[in-house]
Write a protein that holds these residues in place. Structure first.
Motif, PDB file in Angstrom:
ATOM      1  N   LEU A   1      51.474  40.508  45.963  1.00  0.00           N
ATOM      2  CA  LEU A   1      51.222  41.912  46.285  1.00  0.00           C
ATOM      3  C   LEU A   1      52.278  42.425  47.254  1.00  0.00           C
ATOM      4  CD1 LEU A   1      49.088  44.329  46.226  1.00  0.00           C
ATOM      5  CD2 LEU A   1      48.157  43.284  48.304  1.00  0.00           C
ATOM      6  N   ALA A   2      52.853  43.575  46.943  1.00  0.00           N
ATOM      7  CA  ALA A   2      53.769  44.231  47.884  1.00  0.00           C
ATOM      8  C   ALA A   2      52.947  45.191  48.745  1.00  0.00           C
ATOM      9  CB  ALA A   2      54.848  44.991  47.128  1.00  0.00           C
ATOM     10  N   VAL A   3      52.906  44.936  50.035  1.00  0.00           N
ATOM     11  CA  VAL A   3      52.171  45.801  50.959  1.00  0.00           C
ATOM     12  C   VAL A   3      53.188  46.663  51.699  1.00  0.00           C
ATOM     13  CG1 VAL A   3      50.544  45.904  52.875  1.00  0.00           C
ATOM     14  CG2 VAL A   3      50.399  44.040  51.220  1.00  0.00           C
ATOM     15  N   ILE A   4      52.981  47.966  51.639  1.00  0.00           N
ATOM     16  CA  ILE A   4      53.955  48.890  52.222  1.00  0.00           C
ATOM     17  C   ILE A   4      53.342  49.573  53.435  1.00  0.00           C
ATOM     18  CG2 ILE A   4      55.354  50.943  51.796  1.00  0.00           C
ATOM     19  CD1 ILE A   4      55.487  50.038  48.862  1.00  0.00           C
ATOM     20  N   ASP A   5      53.980  49.363  54.561  1.00  0.00           N
ATOM     21  CA  ASP A   5      53.538  49.960  55.822  1.00  0.00           C
ATOM     22  C   ASP A   5      54.002  51.415  55.848  1.00  0.00           C
ATOM     23  OD1 ASP A   5      52.921  50.650  58.413  1.00  0.00           O
ATOM     24  OD2 ASP A   5      53.780  48.857  59.325  1.00  0.00           O
ATOM     25  N   VAL A   6      53.037  52.331  55.923  1.00  0.00           N
ATOM     26  CA  VAL A   6      53.371  53.762  55.927  1.00  0.00           C
ATOM     27  C   VAL A   6      52.850  54.431  57.206  1.00  0.00           C
ATOM     28  CG1 VAL A   6      53.548  54.001  53.429  1.00  0.00           C
ATOM     29  CG2 VAL A   6      51.317  54.276  54.514  1.00  0.00           C
ATOM     30  N   CYS A   7      52.802  53.673  58.291  1.00  0.00           N
ATOM     31  CA  CYS A   7      52.333  54.230  59.565  1.00  0.00           C
ATOM     32  C   CYS A   7      53.127  55.484  59.925  1.00  0.00           C
ATOM     33  CB  CYS A   7      52.481  53.201  60.682  1.00  0.00           C
ATOM     34  SG  CYS A   7      51.207  51.928  60.655  1.00  0.00           S
ATOM     35  N   HIS A   8      52.423  56.444  60.475  1.00  0.00           N
ATOM     36  CA  HIS A   8      53.031  57.731  60.819  1.00  0.00           C
ATOM     37  C   HIS A   8      54.196  57.572  61.793  1.00  0.00           C
ATOM     38  CE1 HIS A   8      53.263  61.703  62.851  1.00  0.00           C
ATOM     39  NE2 HIS A   8      53.033  62.149  61.631  1.00  0.00           N
ATOM     40  N   SER A   9      54.149  56.539  62.619  1.00  0.00           N
ATOM     41  CA  SER A   9      55.189  56.340  63.638  1.00  0.00           C
ATOM     42  C   SER A   9      56.511  55.842  63.049  1.00  0.00           C
ATOM     43  CB  SER A   9      54.700  55.341  64.690  1.00  0.00           C
ATOM     44  OG  SER A   9      54.322  54.121  64.066  1.00  0.00           O
ATOM     45  N   LEU A  10      56.496  55.378  61.794  1.00  0.00           N
ATOM     46  CA  LEU A  10      57.727  54.876  61.170  1.00  0.00           C
ATOM     47  C   LEU A  10      58.594  56.028  60.664  1.00  0.00           C
ATOM     48  CD1 LEU A  10      56.360  51.932  58.963  1.00  0.00           C
ATOM     49  CD2 LEU A  10      57.484  51.757  61.183  1.00  0.00           C
ATOM     50  N   ASP A  11      59.908  55.818  60.692  1.00  0.00           N
ATOM     51  CA  ASP A  11      60.816  56.812  60.110  1.00  0.00           C
ATOM     52  C   ASP A  11      60.715  56.807  58.588  1.00  0.00           C
ATOM     53  OD1 ASP A  11      61.788  57.626  62.562  1.00  0.00           O
ATOM     54  OD2 ASP A  11      63.371  56.100  62.586  1.00  0.00           O
ATOM     55  N   GLN A  12      60.511  55.621  58.032  1.00  0.00           N
ATOM     56  CA  GLN A  12      60.382  55.494  56.583  1.00  0.00           C
ATOM     57  C   GLN A  12      59.504  54.287  56.257  1.00  0.00           C
ATOM     58  OE1 GLN A  12      64.539  55.340  55.711  1.00  0.00           O
ATOM     59  NE2 GLN A  12      64.673  53.117  55.889  1.00  0.00           N
TER      60      GLN A  12
END
Length: 258
Positions: A104-115
């Motif tokens: 599984l590819a888990v993608i961190d999309v936290c608001h604090s990240l630039d991308q």
């Protein structure tokens, strides 16, 4: 009654919200999805045809089981008020694969990240969630929905991705905030559709639809290819659905609600 008419009758009998029953196309679409879950082509479906509750979904499922249209291996899971019809064996094997093969590819999309960024699906919090899910799937009482309230501990966005058999799922730290960093990010939309034919005209339905940031396509490519190969293999092992098509497109949205 012919099979497709049975599915429609059962859906219209049990899955009304207020005074409104499901339409015939909605009932046929649901039948196609349930058939796909029954065949293990998808491990679970999230019921969102209308506002019917988990008890109604279970009544629908129990009626299909009594008519021998689907097996006893399917049950209803109510996860924080969201109803899913689950193929126990398919979800278990998918969870075990994710835990042991890192499929599984888990993608961190936290608001604090630039991308968005890919992170390890074996991280402590996600691993414990998947282990908890495996324990929950030992639930034996198929006549009643299994109710699970995990709004505080679990990131439901990530959990739904796992339960629905996606090769990619999003994660964010919900203890901080629920916003994400996907605004105006080019997203690849991947869909898999098939044709369901019980006994009448073919009914085309979308079995899978998920997104991933286009910039992370190369990094997640091997997991996408593995998912596609496994899907094609499962598809060959059943006769309910025909003409599998997998497609992709790119979109950018001003905001993305997860």
């Amino acid at each position: 009654l012919i099979v497709s008419a049975l599915y429609v009758d059962v859906a219209r009998k049990y899955l009304s919200a207020g005074r409104k029953s499901l339409s015939v196309p909605q009932s046929l679409d649901l039948a196609a999805h349930v058939s796909a879950v029954e065949a293990g082509v998808k491990p679970a479906l999230l019921y969102d045809s209308n506002g019917a509750c988990a008890t109604q979904v279970q009544q629908y499922l129990s009626s299909l089981q009594s008519l021998q249209l689907v097996s006893e291996s399917l049950f209803t899971l109510d996860l924080n008020g969201n109803s899913l019809i689950v193929n126990t064996g398919a979800v278990r094997s998918n969870l075990e694969r994710v835990l042991h093969d890192d499929s599984l590819a888990v993608i961190d999309v936290c608001h604090s990240l630039d991308q968005p960024a890919v992170f390890n699906s074996q991280r402590g919090e996600l691993k414990s969630v998947m282990e908890d899910l495996l324990l929950l799937l030992e639930h034996e009482e198929a006549e009643k929905p299994l109710y699970v309230e995990k709004s505080e501990e679990w990131n439901l966005c990530a959990v739904f991705g796992v339960l629905l058999g996606f090769p990619v799922t999003y994660w964010f730290d919900q203890t901080e905030r629920f916003e994400n960093c996907l605004s105006m990010t080019p997203l690849m939309v991947i869909t898999a559709s098939a044709s369901w034919q019980a006994d009448g005209p073919h009914h085309r339905c979308c079995l899978y639809s998920f997104t991933l940031p286009a910039a992370l396509q190369e990094e997640t490519q091997s997991k996408l290819e593995d998912w596609e190969l496994r899907l094609q293999e499962r598809f060959k092992q059943q006769r309910i659905l025909k003409d599998l098509r997998i497609s992709q497109a790119t979109v950018s949205l001003p905001s993305v609600c997860l």
